[in-house]
Design a protein around this motif. Structure first.
Motif, PDB file in Angstrom:
ATOM      1  N   VAL A  59       0.858  -1.294  -0.057  1.00  0.00           N
ATOM      2  CA  VAL A  59      -0.128  -0.083  -0.022  1.00  0.00           C
ATOM      3  C   VAL A  59       0.929   1.212   0.158  1.00  0.00           C
ATOM      4  O   VAL A  59       1.156   1.840   1.081  1.00  0.00           O
ATOM      5  N   ASP A  66      -3.243   1.469  -5.077  1.00  0.00           N
ATOM      6  CA  ASP A  66      -2.954  -0.068  -4.605  1.00  0.00           C
ATOM      7  C   ASP A  66      -4.186  -0.573  -3.851  1.00  0.00           C
ATOM      8  O   ASP A  66      -4.256  -1.680  -3.678  1.00  0.00           O
ATOM      9  N   MET A  67      -5.076   0.275  -3.508  1.00  0.00           N
ATOM     10  CA  MET A  67      -6.348  -0.061  -2.930  1.00  0.00           C
ATOM     11  C   MET A  67      -7.503   0.015  -3.673  1.00  0.00           C
ATOM     12  O   MET A  67      -8.629  -0.622  -3.283  1.00  0.00           O
TER      13      MET A  67
END
Length: 353
Positions: free
Chosen positions: A216, A221-222
């Motif tokens: 992260v 990335d999320m």
């Protein structure tokens, strides 16, 4: 011992704080075709949010979901702020003793709300009821309120804000995390709650399956990830400090019944991560035998939370009861009692690690 520890169901807690002398209200309501609990609450109380209170008082009939509501069901409608009136089988009004005292009635004990399964801070199986229960006990004894105090355990965390604190059925609750109210004063908790001085600071971490690690470093990335949070736990942490994971629909949130249920969903591949404070997360992982499978993501925490006592702003004695607690907390910080409690409990915490 000044504090009386009680294990209460929500329905008992809602109805069990003394007889009604102010007025008569509440009673039995027959559900009409097509009605929802929110519609009934709005019609009978003028406040759709009271649906949660109706659900809590009729959980035996409705079960865990309000979707089980059917036409012809006869619901018990509790008395809230003098409503509803004119129903059959009316019930006397129940009013918090401290609310009565604030309105000029006789002073009675201060009723304080907490829940278990929040290691190491609050759980009846822990020494002293947990670190923060122990702090609370010492602070209230140091404050020595004339009316006394009691701690009530209600493990349905989702019911703490609504209806138990919002309707003055209990006077204060702990431990609650405080959002950044200076930066986001319009957040749900900041608008509705008053917070005590901080009791403890804790890191909130993202726990992931080692077979499906997450790196992260940016919002990208999320994107599209599903995270799990237990029912009744705060969700503001996903939308603070410019993160806006929920607000911008970067992530999806899965709410599970317990921390254990979240970790089971993680191992089954149904969610990508579980968000819990560092202590509770590590304790549950160890208890479930998942040390080789689950670990926190390396890097900055999801949040750094301060834990507090709270009172609802609608409570007429909110400032008074929080002031009593804060005065006692200041005393035990000054005389070393707080540090002694902290050292005692944290020694056991590090042994668990």
């Amino acid at each position: 011992m000044r504090t009386i520890f009680l294990v209460l169901l929500v329905a008992i807690c809602v109805g069990g704080f003394g007889p009604a002398h102010a007025e008569v209200c509440g009673g039995t309501y027959t559900v009409k075709p097509g009605e929802t609990l929110s519609q009934i609450a709005d019609a009978q109380y003028g406040d759709a949010e009271v649906w949660a209170r109706i659900h809590a008082d009729n959980r035996e009939q409705l079960g865990e979901t309000p979707d089980n509501l059917r036409a012809g069901m006869r619901l018990r409608l509790p008395c809230v702020n003098g409503l509803p009136k004119g129903l059959s089988g009316e019930a006397d009004r129940a009013v918090s003793p401290t609310v009565m005292a604030a309105a000029g009635g006789p002073a009675a004990r201060i009723d304080i709300l907490t829940a278990g399964d929040f290691w190491p801070f609050s759980d009846q199986a822990l020494p002293g009821g947990g670190l923060l229960t122990d702090v609370l006990q010492a602070a209230m004894e140091a404050a020595d309120p004339e009316q006394g105090f009691s701690i009530h355990w209600v493990n349905d965390r989702a019911a703490h804000h609504e209806p138990l604190l919002s309707n003055g059925l209990l006077d204060m609750g702990f431990p609650w995390a405080r959002p950044d109210c200076e930066a986001e004063p319009d957040s749900y908790s900041c608008e509705r709650l008053m917070f005590s001085a901080p009791l403890f600071e804790v890191l909130v971490l993202l726990f992931v399956d080692k077979t499906r690690p997450l790196n992260v470093e940016s919002v990208a990335d999320m994107q599209g990830k599903t995270l799990c949070r237990p029912s009744g736990y705060s969700t503001y942490i996903f939308d603070q400090h410019g993160r806006n994971w929920l607000r911008d629909k970067v992530i999806s949130l899965k709410v599970a019944a317990s921390p254990e249920a979240c970790f089971r969903l993680l191992t089954e591949g149904q969610v990508d991560g579980v968000v819990l404070n560092e202590f509770l997360g590590h304790q549950k992982i160890k208890a479930m035998g998942l040390e080789d499978r689950i670990a926190p993501v390396q890097g900055p925490p999801v949040s750094v939370d301060t834990l507090h006592m709270v009172a609802h702003k609608a409570h007429p004695a909110a400032k008074n009861v929080l002031g009593i607690f804060d005065a006692g907390l200041a005393k035990i910080r000054a005389d070393g009692t707080y540090q002694g409690i902290l050292d005692d409990h944290m020694t056991r915490v590090w042994e668990e690690y």
